[in-house]
Design a protein around this motif. Structure first.
Motif, mmCIF file in Angstrom:
data_model
loop_
_atom_site.group_PDB
_atom_site.id
_atom_site.type_symbol
_atom_site.label_atom_id
_atom_site.label_comp_id
_atom_site.label_asym_id
_atom_site.label_seq_id
_atom_site.Cartn_x
_atom_site.Cartn_y
_atom_site.Cartn_z
ATOM 1 N N THR A 94 6.600 -10.668 -0.038
ATOM 2 C CA THR A 94 5.620 -9.890 0.718
ATOM 3 C C THR A 94 6.082 -8.447 0.852
ATOM 4 N N CYS A 95 5.135 -7.585 1.111
ATOM 5 C CA CYS A 95 5.437 -6.164 1.292
ATOM 6 C C CYS A 95 5.859 -5.925 2.742
ATOM 7 N N GLN A 125 3.414 -3.463 4.259
ATOM 8 C CA GLN A 125 1.999 -3.826 4.142
ATOM 9 C C GLN A 125 1.158 -2.614 3.749
ATOM 10 N N CYS A 126 1.568 -1.999 2.659
ATOM 11 C CA CYS A 126 0.907 -0.771 2.212
ATOM 12 C C CYS A 126 -0.492 -1.029 1.661
ATOM 13 N N GLY A 127 -0.720 -2.227 1.143
ATOM 14 C CA GLY A 127 -2.037 -2.560 0.611
ATOM 15 C C GLY A 127 -2.270 -2.065 -0.797
ATOM 16 N N ASN A 129 2.837 -6.793 -4.586
ATOM 17 C CA ASN A 129 2.956 -7.883 -3.611
ATOM 18 C C ASN A 129 1.743 -7.939 -2.684
ATOM 19 N N CYS A 130 1.280 -6.773 -2.249
ATOM 20 C CA CYS A 130 0.098 -6.726 -1.383
ATOM 21 C C CYS A 130 -1.137 -7.231 -2.123
ATOM 22 N N SER A 131 -1.256 -6.872 -3.392
ATOM 23 C CA SER A 131 -2.401 -7.320 -4.192
ATOM 24 C C SER A 131 -2.418 -8.834 -4.320
#
Length: 248
Positions: free
Chosen positions: A60-61, A64-66, A70-72
């Motif tokens: 996971t990021c 949580q940058c999106g 990993n976020c994708s």
């Protein structure tokens, strides 16, 4: 506690809405039905009820940058999770039939259709909670349980003493069933086959439906035979011996 602006009430409602719901997560029943009809046309489509759950990505990021890989993956997994849960349309959707309407009241034994509520409300007089529900023909369910089990479930919050007593009685009825004697099993099966042969069967009903209906009736008959009566239950609760002896 009954003040709609109180922190306690707001948190209770948030909790209840997070653990069970009575509507789809990606749209209305019509939306889900249309999407499933389209999915069924896709080559290689397998219903969610016939597959095993997929675990979320392990990496996971941290921020949580999106935008990172990993976020994708996490976003894609959550989308798949919601779509999979909504495929409970295949199992949690009730459709009334002659079996559920077969009673003197002429009403559905499953208590469908269920009342709808656009939002969760609390009665200021009694404290009764009416949970938000958006679909008439669906059971209450928990998304996580549905994703893992992929079958029909009915997960309800016990909001009253009456509901709790009903569940206790229901569970007790199941755990106090005794093994059946072999002759009792065959006798029940024979009686049910005799009844099935005597009934006027629907000419439009296919053989698979007939077989399924027959087996369900046989299982129900066996279940009824295995129940412990009230005198026997009272006998155990009073810690009396479970057999009779001759009195001299």
């Amino acid at each position: 506690m009954l003040d709609p602006k109180s922190t306690f009430q707001q948190r209770i409602i948030e909790y209840l809405e997070s653990v069970h719901m009575g509507e789809f997560t990606t749209g209305t029943m019509a939306d889900v039905e249309a999407r499933l009809d389209k999915e069924k046309q896709r080559k290689g489509y397998v219903p969610a009820t016939e597959t095993l759950p997929t675990a979320p990505p392990k990496k996971t990021c941290k921020t949580q940058c999106g935008e990172c890989e990993n976020c994708s993956k996490i976003i894609a997994w959550w989308k798949m999770y919601q779509y999979t849960v909504d495929e409970l349309y295949l199992s949690n959707r009730h459709s009334c039939h002659k079996g559920c309407m077969n009673n003197k009241y002429g009403t559905c034994k499953g208590r469908f259709p269920r009342p709808l509520f656009t939002m969760t409300t609390v009665d200021p007089e009694s404290g009764a909670i009416n949970m938000k529900k958006g679909e008439l023909w669906m059971n209450w369910f928990t998304t996580l349980v549905t994703y893992l089990l992929r079958c029909n479930t009915d997960i309800t919050s016990l909001l009253s003493g009456t509901a709790i007593k009903s569940v206790v009685a229901y569970v007790t009825d199941y755990i106090t069933k005794t093994p059946l004697k072999t002759y009792t099993v065959f006798h029940a099966v024979r009686n049910m086959f005799s009844k099935l042969n005597d009934e006027d069967r629907d000419v439009n009903e296919d053989s698979r439906s007939k077989a399924r209906s027959g087996f369900v009736k046989i299982v129900n008959a066996l279940t009824a035979q295995s129940e412990i009566g009230a005198p026997m239950a009272a006998l155990y609760l009073l810690k009396n011996p479970d057999h009779y002896t001759q009195v001299y």
